[in-house]
Design a protein around this motif. Structure first.
Motif, PDB file in Angstrom:
ATOM      1  N   MET A   1       0.836  -1.191   0.000  1.00  0.00           N
ATOM      2  CA  MET A   1       0.000   0.000   0.000  1.00  0.00           C
ATOM      3  C   MET A   1       0.880   1.254   0.000  1.00  0.00           C
ATOM      4  SD  MET A   1      -3.122   0.882  -0.270  1.00  0.00           S
ATOM      5  CE  MET A   1      -4.062  -0.550   0.161  1.00  0.00           C
ATOM      6  N   GLY A   2       1.998   1.226   0.707  1.00  0.00           N
ATOM      7  CA  GLY A   2       2.919   2.362   0.721  1.00  0.00           C
ATOM      8  C   GLY A   2       3.457   2.679  -0.670  1.00  0.00           C
ATOM      9  N   GLU A   3       3.747   1.639  -1.429  1.00  0.00           N
ATOM     10  CA  GLU A   3       4.214   1.796  -2.808  1.00  0.00           C
ATOM     11  C   GLU A   3       3.153   2.494  -3.657  1.00  0.00           C
ATOM     12  OE1 GLU A   3       5.996  -1.419  -5.862  1.00  0.00           O
ATOM     13  OE2 GLU A   3       5.474  -2.210  -3.896  1.00  0.00           O
ATOM     14  N   LEU A   4       1.925   2.053  -3.472  1.00  0.00           N
ATOM     15  CA  LEU A   4       0.816   2.606  -4.242  1.00  0.00           C
ATOM     16  C   LEU A   4       0.534   4.059  -3.833  1.00  0.00           C
ATOM     17  CD1 LEU A   4      -0.751   1.431  -6.527  1.00  0.00           C
ATOM     18  CD2 LEU A   4      -2.475   0.651  -4.925  1.00  0.00           C
TER      19      LEU A   4
ATOM     20  N   PHE B   1       2.755   6.243  -2.833  1.00  0.00           N
ATOM     21  CA  PHE B   1       3.794   7.033  -3.488  1.00  0.00           C
ATOM     22  C   PHE B   1       3.479   7.231  -4.972  1.00  0.00           C
ATOM     23  CE2 PHE B   1       7.745   7.275  -5.932  1.00  0.00           C
ATOM     24  CZ  PHE B   1       8.275   8.444  -5.394  1.00  0.00           C
ATOM     25  N   GLU B   2       3.061   6.173  -5.640  1.00  0.00           N
ATOM     26  CA  GLU B   2       2.775   6.261  -7.073  1.00  0.00           C
ATOM     27  C   GLU B   2       1.586   7.181  -7.364  1.00  0.00           C
ATOM     28  OE1 GLU B   2       2.513   2.407  -8.841  1.00  0.00           O
ATOM     29  OE2 GLU B   2       4.594   1.958  -8.368  1.00  0.00           O
ATOM     30  N   VAL B   3       0.561   7.122  -6.531  1.00  0.00           N
ATOM     31  CA  VAL B   3      -0.597   7.997  -6.727  1.00  0.00           C
ATOM     32  C   VAL B   3      -0.184   9.454  -6.518  1.00  0.00           C
ATOM     33  CG1 VAL B   3      -2.838   8.660  -5.750  1.00  0.00           C
ATOM     34  CG2 VAL B   3      -2.344   6.259  -6.234  1.00  0.00           C
TER      35      VAL B   3
ATOM     36  N   ALA C   1      -8.704   3.188  -0.224  1.00  0.00           N
ATOM     37  CA  ALA C   1      -7.758   2.614   0.736  1.00  0.00           C
ATOM     38  C   ALA C   1      -6.403   3.307   0.650  1.00  0.00           C
ATOM     39  CB  ALA C   1      -7.605   1.119   0.485  1.00  0.00           C
ATOM     40  N   VAL C   2      -5.984   3.664  -0.560  1.00  0.00           N
ATOM     41  CA  VAL C   2      -4.718   4.379  -0.761  1.00  0.00           C
ATOM     42  C   VAL C   2      -4.784   5.750  -0.093  1.00  0.00           C
ATOM     43  CG1 VAL C   2      -3.276   5.514  -2.513  1.00  0.00           C
ATOM     44  CG2 VAL C   2      -4.064   3.168  -2.867  1.00  0.00           C
ATOM     45  N   ILE C   3      -5.888   6.459  -0.272  1.00  0.00           N
ATOM     46  CA  ILE C   3      -6.054   7.791   0.336  1.00  0.00           C
ATOM     47  C   ILE C   3      -6.041   7.677   1.858  1.00  0.00           C
ATOM     48  CG2 ILE C   3      -7.678   9.703   0.658  1.00  0.00           C
ATOM     49  CD1 ILE C   3      -8.457   9.235  -2.336  1.00  0.00           C
ATOM     50  N   ALA C   4      -6.736   6.688   2.393  1.00  0.00           N
ATOM     51  CA  ALA C   4      -6.762   6.487   3.849  1.00  0.00           C
ATOM     52  C   ALA C   4      -5.362   6.173   4.376  1.00  0.00           C
ATOM     53  CB  ALA C   4      -7.727   5.368   4.211  1.00  0.00           C
ATOM     54  N   GLU C   5      -4.635   5.335   3.668  1.00  0.00           N
ATOM     55  CA  GLU C   5      -3.275   4.985   4.072  1.00  0.00           C
ATOM     56  C   GLU C   5      -2.362   6.204   4.003  1.00  0.00           C
ATOM     57  OE1 GLU C   5      -0.099   2.500   5.300  1.00  0.00           O
ATOM     58  OE2 GLU C   5      -2.235   2.088   5.243  1.00  0.00           O
ATOM     59  N   GLY C   6      -2.486   6.990   2.945  1.00  0.00           N
ATOM     60  CA  GLY C   6      -1.682   8.202   2.799  1.00  0.00           C
ATOM     61  C   GLY C   6      -1.965   9.207   3.893  1.00  0.00           C
TER      62      GLY C   6
ATOM     63  N   SER D   1      -0.402  11.804   9.110  1.00  0.00           N
ATOM     64  CA  SER D   1      -0.738  12.148  10.493  1.00  0.00           C
ATOM     65  C   SER D   1       0.323  11.625  11.452  1.00  0.00           C
ATOM     66  CB  SER D   1      -2.113  11.634  10.866  1.00  0.00           C
ATOM     67  OG  SER D   1      -2.132  10.233  10.889  1.00  0.00           O
ATOM     68  N   THR D   2       0.938  10.473  11.170  1.00  0.00           N
ATOM     69  CA  THR D   2       1.980   9.951  12.064  1.00  0.00           C
ATOM     70  C   THR D   2       3.289  10.716  11.872  1.00  0.00           C
ATOM     71  OG1 THR D   2       2.578   8.238  10.461  1.00  0.00           O
ATOM     72  CG2 THR D   2       1.018   7.627  12.197  1.00  0.00           C
ATOM     73  N   ALA D   3       3.489  11.298  10.687  1.00  0.00           N
ATOM     74  CA  ALA D   3       4.724  12.057  10.426  1.00  0.00           C
ATOM     75  C   ALA D   3       4.758  13.352  11.220  1.00  0.00           C
ATOM     76  CB  ALA D   3       4.844  12.355   8.932  1.00  0.00           C
ATOM     77  N   PHE D   4       3.592  13.889  11.579  1.00  0.00           N
ATOM     78  CA  PHE D   4       3.540  15.168  12.284  1.00  0.00           C
ATOM     79  C   PHE D   4       3.270  15.025  13.773  1.00  0.00           C
ATOM     80  CE2 PHE D   4       2.642  16.371   7.879  1.00  0.00           C
ATOM     81  CZ  PHE D   4       3.655  17.295   7.708  1.00  0.00           C
ATOM     82  N   GLN D   5       3.400  13.854  14.315  1.00  0.00           N
ATOM     83  CA  GLN D   5       3.178  13.677  15.755  1.00  0.00           C
ATOM     84  C   GLN D   5       4.446  13.892  16.531  1.00  0.00           C
ATOM     85  OE1 GLN D   5       1.353   9.881  16.459  1.00  0.00           O
ATOM     86  NE2 GLN D   5      -0.607  10.567  15.692  1.00  0.00           N
TER      87      GLN D   5
END
Length: 90
Positions: free
Chosen positions: A45-48, A50-52, A76-81, A86-90
């Protein structure tokens, strides 16, 4: 290749409801994993995500029914992104 997966090299192949897809073609397995039919490997999902973000296109279909599930996969890609941001800014 997974059993019962259509051969995407076949010039007559089309995903039901999509026609002949452009970009990456993904097969969504029953357990939710995504399989790239051209590269013959599992896609994370992380790969996808990035590609989106970089503007790449994909089409996804359900392995069992052959029906298009691109929008469901994109959700699902949008939710994962969003979760990654959100975890990057904690």
């Amino acid at each position: 290749m997974y059993p019962d997966t259509p051969n995407k090299a076949d010039p007559n192949f089309s995903v039901r409801g999509v026609g002949n897809p452009t970009g990456r073609v993904l097969c969504r397995q029953g357990d939710g994993t995504l399989y790239d039919t051209r590269e013959q490997r599992t896609v994370t999902m992380g790969e996808l995500v990035f590609e989106v973000r970089t503007g790449k296109r994909f089409h996804a279909y359900n392995r069992l029914t052959g029906l298009d599930c691109t929008y469901r996969t994109l959700a699902a890609v949008i939710a994962e992104g969003t979760a990654l941001l959100s975890t990057a800014f904690q």
